[in-house]
Design an enzyme around this catalytic site. Structure first.
Site, PDB file in Angstrom:
ATOM      1  N   ASN A   9      10.400  -1.912   2.362  1.00 56.21           N
ATOM      2  CA  ASN A   9       9.177  -2.693   2.552  1.00 56.21           C
ATOM      3  C   ASN A   9       8.309  -2.432   1.324  1.00 56.21           C
ATOM      4  O   ASN A   9       7.684  -1.382   1.225  1.00 56.21           O
ATOM      5  CB  ASN A   9       8.470  -2.244   3.841  1.00 56.21           C
ATOM      6  CG  ASN A   9       7.102  -2.893   4.005  1.00 56.21           C
ATOM      7  OD1 ASN A   9       6.757  -3.830   3.270  1.00 56.21           O
ATOM      8  ND2 ASN A   9       6.324  -2.407   4.960  1.00 56.21           N
ATOM      9  N   LYS A  11       5.637  -3.783   0.418  1.00 54.56           N
ATOM     10  CA  LYS A  11       4.200  -4.005   0.613  1.00 54.56           C
ATOM     11  C   LYS A  11       3.641  -4.822  -0.567  1.00 54.56           C
ATOM     12  O   LYS A  11       4.373  -5.643  -1.130  1.00 54.56           O
ATOM     13  CB  LYS A  11       3.483  -2.670   0.811  1.00 54.56           C
ATOM     14  CG  LYS A  11       4.163  -1.831   1.905  1.00 54.56           C
ATOM     15  CD  LYS A  11       3.346  -0.686   2.396  1.00 54.56           C
ATOM     16  CE  LYS A  11       4.145   0.032   3.489  1.00 54.56           C
ATOM     17  NZ  LYS A  11       3.399   1.063   4.163  1.00 54.56           N
ATOM     18  N   HIS A  94       3.705  -5.480  11.376  1.00 54.91           N
ATOM     19  CA  HIS A  94       3.515  -4.182  10.718  1.00 54.91           C
ATOM     20  C   HIS A  94       2.113  -3.660  11.061  1.00 54.91           C
ATOM     21  O   HIS A  94       1.168  -4.441  11.171  1.00 54.91           O
ATOM     22  CB  HIS A  94       3.682  -4.329   9.203  1.00 54.91           C
ATOM     23  CG  HIS A  94       3.738  -3.001   8.514  1.00 54.91           C
ATOM     24  ND1 HIS A  94       2.607  -2.284   8.232  1.00 54.91           N
ATOM     25  CD2 HIS A  94       4.779  -2.244   8.099  1.00 54.91           C
ATOM     26  CE1 HIS A  94       2.961  -1.133   7.661  1.00 54.91           C
ATOM     27  NE2 HIS A  94       4.277  -1.087   7.574  1.00 54.91           N
ATOM     28  N   GLU A  96      -0.065  -2.363   9.321  1.00 57.02           N
ATOM     29  CA  GLU A  96      -1.106  -2.752   8.356  1.00 57.02           C
ATOM     30  C   GLU A  96      -1.625  -4.153   8.667  1.00 57.02           C
ATOM     31  O   GLU A  96      -2.799  -4.456   8.421  1.00 57.02           O
ATOM     32  CB  GLU A  96      -0.557  -2.624   6.926  1.00 57.02           C
ATOM     33  CG  GLU A  96      -0.453  -1.145   6.526  1.00 57.02           C
ATOM     34  CD  GLU A  96       0.621  -0.823   5.504  1.00 57.02           C
ATOM     35  OE1 GLU A  96       1.142  -1.738   4.855  1.00 57.02           O
ATOM     36  OE2 GLU A  96       0.928   0.374   5.369  1.00 57.02           O
ATOM     37  N   GLU A 166       7.391   2.615  14.009  1.00 54.75           N
ATOM     38  CA  GLU A 166       6.637   3.177  12.890  1.00 54.75           C
ATOM     39  C   GLU A 166       5.364   3.833  13.414  1.00 54.75           C
ATOM     40  O   GLU A 166       4.342   3.148  13.591  1.00 54.75           O
ATOM     41  CB  GLU A 166       6.269   2.082  11.886  1.00 54.75           C
ATOM     42  CG  GLU A 166       7.464   1.421  11.246  1.00 54.75           C
ATOM     43  CD  GLU A 166       7.146   0.937   9.841  1.00 54.75           C
ATOM     44  OE1 GLU A 166       7.902   1.244   8.929  1.00 54.75           O
ATOM     45  OE2 GLU A 166       6.115   0.257   9.657  1.00 54.75           O
ATOM     46  N   GLY A 172       2.952   6.274   5.028  1.00 59.30           N
ATOM     47  CA  GLY A 172       2.322   6.539   3.739  1.00 59.30           C
ATOM     48  C   GLY A 172       1.576   7.853   3.677  1.00 59.30           C
ATOM     49  O   GLY A 172       0.820   8.105   2.736  1.00 59.30           O
ATOM     50  N   SER A 211       7.173   7.423   6.186  1.00 55.90           N
ATOM     51  CA  SER A 211       7.482   8.530   5.274  1.00 55.90           C
ATOM     52  C   SER A 211       8.939   8.982   5.363  1.00 55.90           C
ATOM     53  O   SER A 211       9.230  10.167   5.270  1.00 55.90           O
ATOM     54  CB  SER A 211       6.539   9.714   5.498  1.00 55.90           C
ATOM     55  OG  SER A 211       5.193   9.315   5.236  1.00 55.90           O
TER      56      SER A 211
HETATM   57  P1  PGA Z   1       6.151   4.595   4.096  1.00 55.05           P
HETATM   58  O1  PGA Z   1       5.926   3.166   4.726  1.00 55.05           O
HETATM   59  O2  PGA Z   1       7.641   4.820   4.007  1.00 55.05           O
HETATM   60  O3  PGA Z   1       5.499   4.550   2.762  1.00 55.05           O
HETATM   61  O4  PGA Z   1       5.519   5.589   5.035  1.00 55.05           O
HETATM   62  C1  PGA Z   1       6.745   2.670   5.744  1.00 55.05           C
HETATM   63  C2  PGA Z   1       6.235   1.336   6.220  1.00 55.05           C
HETATM   64  O5  PGA Z   1       5.013   1.149   6.307  1.00 55.05           O
HETATM   65  O6  PGA Z   1       7.034   0.425   6.515  1.00 55.05           O
END
Ligand code: PGA
Length: 251
Positions: A9, A11, A94, A96, A166, A172, A211
């Protein structure tokens, strides 16, 4: 047995030049992967993915899709448009988008319906915040997110889904759910799917995201109900992404 699926992903990261070198490094590192691999990129780069990845082993997709099929929805991208660029996947819901764009579980379900109608595989994200986990509400929260989705689908559509668990507090942040914590939620999600369609529940890939890195991927991916990963930060470095794919291949 379910084949593992590793999805990057990206982003809101990338540029034509940076993507070209990242994608070629990923492709150089993969000849015949023993798992499925995909990248979900910002919409303007889908044409670039189609051009660069078209004949290869890495699939591509988008990070969001409209809940509408077409029309006066400024700024939205329709599932049919993603299909025009040969996307296989689209991430929906997601955290976000749920947080920064106020997306409800009902809207997420409508987006998944649109994706399925255009032959795309929606990667539907669910997850709890830290406060919700600490209050012991994890299963309630992810259960409600999943039920809103299942309520919008026909029984025979369930096998075409990918679910991504998630935990919001792990995205993140460098904090990862332990393999046992993640497995527990994955097993819960699969049981919910099974209550709707037991055969399909065995086919649905349930990815872990938050992460996931080369040093924790192996243990997470060894869990019975963790069928792959949705990878943010580590998907932007070819070496790390390839190392996670290698961990998926051995599980
Ligand atoms: P990350 O993000 O691996 O940077 O924690 C995962 C995601 O948001 O899909």
């Amino acid at each position: 047995m379910r084949q593992k699926l590793i999805v990057g992903n990206w982003k809101m990261n990338g540029s034509l030049a940076a993507n070209a070198s990242l994608l070629s490094a990923i492709e150089r590192g993969l000849s015949a992967p023993r798992c499925q691999v995909a990248v979900c990129v910002p919409a303007p780069y889908l044409a670039q993915c189609q051009q660069l990845l078209g004949n290869g082993v890495v699939a591509w997709g988008a990070q969001d899709v409209s809940a509408q099929a077409e029309g006066a929805y400024t700024g939205e991208v329709a599932a049919g448009m993603l299909q025009d660029f040969a996307c296989r996947y689209v991430i929906v819901g997601h955290s976000e988008r749920r947080t920064y764009h106020g997306e409800s579980s009902d809207l997420v379900a409508k987006k998944a319906v649109q994706a399925l109608a255009s032959g795309l595989v929606p990667i539907v994200c669910v997850g709890e915040t830290l406060a919700q986990r600490e209050a012991g509400q994890t299963e309630q929260v992810v259960g409600e997110q999943l039920q809103a989705l299942l309520a919008a689908l026909a029984k025979d559509e369930i096998s075409n889904l990918v679910i991504a668990y998630e935990p919001v507090w792990a995205i993140g942040t460098g904090r990862t759910a332990t393999p046992e914590m993640a497995q527990q939620v994955h097993a819960f999600l699969r049981a919910q799917l099974a209550a709707a369609n037991s055969e399909a529940a065995q086919q649905v890939a349930i990815l872990y995201g938050g992460s996931m890195k080369p040093d924790n991927a192996q243990q997470l991916l060894a869990q019975a109900d963790i069928d792959g990963g949705l990878i943010g930060g580590a998907a932007l470095k070819a070496q790390d992404f390839l190392a996670i794919i290698a961990a998926a291949e051995t599980n």
